[in-house]
Design an enzyme around this catalytic site. Structure first.
Site, mmCIF file in Angstrom:
data_model
loop_
_atom_site.group_PDB
_atom_site.id
_atom_site.type_symbol
_atom_site.label_atom_id
_atom_site.label_comp_id
_atom_site.label_asym_id
_atom_site.label_seq_id
_atom_site.Cartn_x
_atom_site.Cartn_y
_atom_site.Cartn_z
ATOM 1 N N HIS A 125 0.865 -1.181 0.000
ATOM 2 C CA HIS A 125 0.000 0.000 0.000
ATOM 3 C C HIS A 125 0.903 1.234 0.000
ATOM 4 C CE1 HIS A 125 -2.759 3.020 1.703
ATOM 5 N NE2 HIS A 125 -3.760 2.203 1.413
ATOM 6 N N ASP A 195 3.104 -3.809 8.664
ATOM 7 C CA ASP A 195 1.894 -3.027 8.438
ATOM 8 C C ASP A 195 0.733 -4.011 8.599
ATOM 9 O OD1 ASP A 195 -0.371 -1.911 7.378
ATOM 10 O OD2 ASP A 195 0.560 -1.216 5.527
ATOM 11 N N GLN A 198 -4.348 -4.702 7.463
ATOM 12 C CA GLN A 198 -5.285 -5.728 6.978
ATOM 13 C C GLN A 198 -5.173 -7.047 7.733
ATOM 14 O OE1 GLN A 198 -7.655 -4.963 5.051
ATOM 15 N NE2 GLN A 198 -6.903 -3.012 4.247
ATOM 16 N N LYS A 221 -10.148 0.280 10.807
ATOM 17 C CA LYS A 221 -10.246 -1.023 10.119
ATOM 18 C C LYS A 221 -10.460 -2.146 11.125
ATOM 19 C CE LYS A 221 -7.079 0.399 6.423
ATOM 20 N NZ LYS A 221 -7.934 0.662 5.265
ATOM 21 N N CYS A 363 -4.857 2.281 -3.627
ATOM 22 C CA CYS A 363 -3.619 2.899 -3.114
ATOM 23 C C CYS A 363 -2.440 1.931 -3.214
ATOM 24 C CB CYS A 363 -3.778 3.377 -1.669
ATOM 25 S SG CYS A 363 -5.038 4.631 -1.484
HETATM 26 N N1 PMP Z 1 -1.716 -0.315 4.792
HETATM 27 C C1 PMP Z 1 -2.645 -1.125 4.300
HETATM 28 C C2 PMP Z 1 -2.271 -2.544 4.002
HETATM 29 C C3 PMP Z 1 -3.942 -0.654 4.083
HETATM 30 O O1 PMP Z 1 -4.879 -1.473 3.599
HETATM 31 C C4 PMP Z 1 -4.249 0.683 4.396
HETATM 32 C C5 PMP Z 1 -5.637 1.256 4.157
HETATM 33 N N2 PMP Z 1 -6.245 0.868 2.991
HETATM 34 C C6 PMP Z 1 -3.231 1.482 4.917
HETATM 35 C C7 PMP Z 1 -1.990 0.961 5.098
HETATM 36 C C8 PMP Z 1 -3.504 2.899 5.287
HETATM 37 O O2 PMP Z 1 -4.386 2.924 6.358
HETATM 38 P P1 PMP Z 1 -5.003 4.300 6.880
HETATM 39 O O3 PMP Z 1 -5.736 4.888 5.720
HETATM 40 O O4 PMP Z 1 -5.886 3.885 7.986
HETATM 41 O O5 PMP Z 1 -3.874 5.147 7.312
#
Ligand code: PMP
Length: 431
Positions: A125, A195, A198, A221, A363
């Site tokens: 991401h 990270d 997920q 999340k 993203c």
């Molecule tokens: N890392 C991963 C794997 C994600 O799926 C996401 C959100 N889609 C993020 C980072 C960023 O998370 P946030 O928008 O809550 O900062």
């Protein structure tokens, strides 16, 4: 064993979440109960989380510096929230919990503390690609095993401070072998950040057992959408770095000529913190800590398998997958259908069936490019509130679309697909 539950066994949600009986308007008229298949973007609140936030509101007050009763209660609640997060991720005594806004914020905070270069994969991401100041990007290979070998080669090729890797892909749901990657990173003299945006909502985390140095995730999340996230990890880099934000709360003493900064976590939490967000996140951590994660994995594997079985024979439909040798995938099913744009499919599912999915590039532009989908895909993501009936509605809706039986016309305007005419939102509607 994953994937063996029947439809009846997945008919009930695993937890009570907000919005489970939300009625949404359909473009052709009438209402339907909303099907939320967008947990990977933001999950609905657990009912225990909303109850806890409501219960705390009367004693909501400033933290750390107030002498009033409400202030003391809020302070205790904020500091205790760190213990819940710690327990949820299996952190050791020596690891600190820093409250942030979300995963992106946590990663940017850590990026300012890394005393050297960072290695990342190209499947990440953007939040785990862009913040690192001195990074080397390894292109993933066709198998996970080969990808790990490439990482070893890169990590050992020159001094590296950090390997930053996702716990589970936000595009395909594939779970990475974190304990093995931690061992590899440490063997090459690097630390590892996971990270877990997920991974944390779907699998039990155990950072001590896995040998993880830093872990980040978002409350929104993890069924706690009240604006808090966390960075958990070793304090030494955090204590040696410049404070993330300069200001009140991050200091021990200030004179006109000098500042004595506090150690982490206070060092990186300047300003009035998000007390209710931290309490909400802690409550979600407590609820999930007591959850049977084997059951969670079984439930979502069975539902994912049901989606794949239901859509598997649809003409022109392809599921996205990175590697054939990944043993575990969280509840994410992503696909494209020849002849339909992802945004068109998503608009149709919402307008005619009341089903919410995500479309686009998630993203993760380099990953979509590598998967041969530079214009995006449709992502169906599951969570504790998902049921087999939700899946059946999705499968029916997609089959109806591909059979040429949609009821409405869809037009792309300024890059976004919309039903025309749009009958669901009146210009005066209050949302
Ligand atoms: N890392 C991963 C794997 C994600 O799926 C996401 C959100 N889609 C993020 C980072 C960023 O998370 P946030 O928008 O809550 O900062």
């Amino acid at each position: 064993m994953a994937g063996v539950l029947t439809a009846d066994e997945c008919a009930a949600p695993l937890a009570r979440v907000s919005g489970s009986d939300l009625q949404v308007p359909l473009v052709q008229g009438g209402n339907r109960t909303y099907v939320n298949f967008d947990y990977a973007a933001s999950a609905p609140a657990l009912s225990q989380v909303t109850d806890r936030v409501a219960a705390l509101l009367p004693t909501y007050s400033s933290v750390h510096r107030g002498a009033g009763y409400a202030s003391r209660v809020s302070t205790a609640c904020y500091e205790k929230a760190r213990e819940s997060v710690s327990r949820f991720v299996g952190a050791g005594e020596d690891q600190v919990v820093v409250f942030t806004r979300n995963t992106t914020d946590s990663l940017n905070l850590l990026a300012g503390c890394v005393p050297g270069s960072t290695v990342v994969l190209d499947i990440e991401h953007h939040a785990n690609l862009l913040p690192w100041k001195n990074s080397r990007v390894v292109r993933a290979a066709d198998t996970l095993a080969e990808t790990v070998q490439l990482l070893v080669a890169e990590l050992c090729s020159r001094p590296t401070a950090l390997l930053a890797v996702t716990g589970a892909s936000n595009v395909t749901g594939e779970v990475l072998p974190i304990a093995a990657l931690a061992e590899v990173a440490h063997r090459c003299g690097a630390r590892i950040l996971v990270d877990a945006a997920q991974l944390a909502p779907h699998r039990r985390i155990d950072i001590e057992a896995w040998g993880v140095d830093y872990l980040v995730f978002s409350g929104h999340k993890l069924y706690a959408p009240f604006g808090a996230g966390v960075l958990v990890g070793r304090p030494d880099w955090l204590d040696a770095a410049e404070p993330y934000l300069a200001g009140g709360g991050a200091v021990r003493n200030v004179t006109v000529d000098s500042t004595l900064w506090a150690p982490a976590p206070a060092r990186h939490e300047a300003g009035t913190p998000n007390v209710l967000g931290a309490a909400a996140l802690a409550t979600a951590c407590d609820v999930l800590s007591d959850l049977d994660f084997d059951r969670v994995a079984e439930h979502e594997s069975a539902l994912s398998a049901r989606i794949r079985a239901g859509l598997g024979s649809v003409d022109g439909l392809e599921f996205l997958r990175l590697w054939a040798d990944v043993p575990d995938t969280v509840g994410i099913v992503t696909f494209t259908i020849d002849g339909f744009e992802p945004g068109e499919i998503a608009a149709y599912l919402s307008a005619e069936h009341g089903i919410g999915v995500r479309d686009g590039r998630f993203c993760a532009h380099p990953l979509l490019e590598r998967l041969g989908r530079p214009t995006g895909a449709v992502r169906v993501s599951l969570g504790l509130g998902s049921t087999s009936e939700d899946v059946d509605r999705l499968v029916h809706a997609v089959c109806t679309l591909v059979d040429g039986k949609r009821a409405w016309i869809y037009v792309k305007e300024e890059g976004q697909w919309n039903p025309v005419p749009e009958t669901r939102f009146s210009p005066d509607a209050q949302v």
